[in-house]
Design an enzyme around this catalytic site. Structure first.
Site, PDB file in Angstrom:
ATOM      1  N   SER A   1      41.852 -16.516   0.473  1.00  0.00           N
ATOM      2  CA  SER A   1      40.959 -16.486  -0.671  1.00  0.00           C
ATOM      3  C   SER A   1      39.636 -15.799  -0.296  1.00  0.00           C
ATOM      4  O   SER A   1      39.639 -14.681   0.193  1.00  0.00           O
ATOM      5  CB  SER A   1      40.746 -17.916  -1.192  1.00  0.00           C
ATOM      6  OG  SER A   1      40.271 -17.920  -2.510  1.00  0.00           O
TER       7      SER A   1
ATOM      8  N   ASP B   1      46.992 -17.937  -4.794  1.00  0.00           N
ATOM      9  CA  ASP B   1      45.943 -18.128  -3.784  1.00  0.00           C
ATOM     10  C   ASP B   1      46.512 -18.616  -2.446  1.00  0.00           C
ATOM     11  O   ASP B   1      47.280 -19.576  -2.392  1.00  0.00           O
ATOM     12  CB  ASP B   1      44.937 -19.162  -4.313  1.00  0.00           C
ATOM     13  CG  ASP B   1      43.629 -19.144  -3.557  1.00  0.00           C
ATOM     14  OD1 ASP B   1      43.637 -19.477  -2.356  1.00  0.00           O
ATOM     15  OD2 ASP B   1      42.599 -18.806  -4.157  1.00  0.00           O
TER      16      ASP B   1
END
Length: 360
Positions: free
Chosen positions: A50, A202
């Protein structure tokens, strides 16, 4: 991985694993800025998920094209550009950014429009424009060809397979703008990113940040964790909003906890084994795990003091304050622990992350 951590120049070479945390990733910008400023330190490899992946890719590109000063400049350019893009894309953002008491005001506004759901939107495809803006920013600022050179820092970027739930860790030759945005794709806020026919979310869900890849594929034994998400809270969440925020933190810490617990169990077993089987070295991977020296930079006081909603708002004032907090945390860590690098681990991982396991 081998025991050697120094070159003829006597620089300490670190692997750096960077946790994700949205706009709070500016703290990691500050940490990396301080490490690059210290000429006794060299970054050998980075892993990230991320926002940690963004930091890793951006700084590695800067280092590959302009050395340590290039890495510092690349990070500053990236984070200020993130703020500029947010201001341009969302007119109300400018009002929130300049409004007195910004953090409280933005949190209240987000509660109003989202019903308290920190990362949840009923229509992820509405996030496509923001996702593409981030992709364009990354494509413009990162030299992906330079990342494939032999002298570039090694990179390990995680994304979560949306169907299997497993982590895919992308290495230098596989990196692209799509990999970067896949690693930062919150599934309730953005549509999945397709790579090689697979959809990804993610990377924080499955490897936040990737650690095993650093152990297995790099020659360094000193591994520095830069963590953003609070390890513990001093209260139990009660309201729906607090529960949503805490569950989100716990989910994104779980992948890290799983890897650390596994490594701790193996390291303890290896110590016991070597006491009774002196001279038996075992496999290369087992030797790497035995020799691994963990370090950690964090600032629980600062990061727990921020409203979790501000992860979604890259306000310039907050970014710059987090940058300074990261620099200060790294400077303190270097002053206290530099002499231990290459010799012993300095992180208190068992106390911070594995206390519950130790009671088993």
């Amino acid at each position: 991985m081998t025991n050697s951590t120094t070159e003829p120049s006597d620089k300490i070479i670190l692997d750096v694993a960077l946790q994700g945390g949205g706009a709070h990733g500016a703290f990691t910008w500050g940490v990396l800025d301080a490490l690059l400023e210290d000429e006794r330190i060299e970054i050998g490899a980075l892993s990230g998920a991320s926002a940690g992946a963004m930091n890793a890719i951006v700084v590695a590109s800067g280092i590959a094209t302009g050395g340590r000063e290039g890495g510092r400049a690349a990070l500053r350019r990236f984070w200020t550009s993130v703020n500029a893009a947010a201001r341009e894309a969302t007119p109300v953002f400018q009002m929130l950014e300049t409004f007195p008491g910004f953090f409280a005001a933005s949190a209240a506004w987000w509660q109003m429009v989202s019903g308290g759901q920190v990362t949840v939107s009923s229509r992820p495809w509405q996030g496509r424009a923001a996702q593409m803006a981030l992709r364009e920013l990354i494509a413009a600022q990162v030299d992906f060809e330079a990342l494939q050179r032999d002298d570039a820092p090694r990179l390990f970027v995680s994304a979560t397979n949306a169907r299997s739930g497993g982590a895919r860790v992308f290495r230098n030759h596989e990196l692209s703008p799509d990999v970067a945005i896949a690693s930062a794709c919150l599934p309730m806020s953005f549509p999945p990113v397709s790579i090689d026919g697979e959809d990804y979310w993610d990377g924080g869900y499955a490897a936040n940040p990737p650690i095993a890849a650093l152990v297995r594929f790099t020659p360094q034994s000193d591994l520095l964790l830069v963590t953003i998400n609070p390890a513990r809270r001093d209260f139990t969440a009660r309201s729906p909003e607090e529960i949503t925020e805490r569950v989100s933190e716990m989910v994104f810490n779980q992948a890290l906890l799983t890897e650390l617990r596994g490594i701790a169990i193996i390291q303890d077993a290896l110590i016991d084994h070597m006491k009774t089987h002196e001279g038996e070295s075992g496999s290369d991977l087992l030797r790497d795990l035995h020799d691994l020296r963990f370090h950690e930079i964090h600032d629980e006081a600062t990061l727990t003091g921020l409203d979790p909603h501000t992860k979604m708002y890259p306000a310039l004032e907050m970014l710059l304050e987090l940058h300074q907090s990261g620099r200060a945390a790294a400077s303190r860590w270097l002053a206290e622990n530099f002499d231990s690098l290459g010799k012993r681990g300095t992180a208190r991982l068992r106390e911070r992350y594995l206390a519950d396991m130790l009671h088993l």
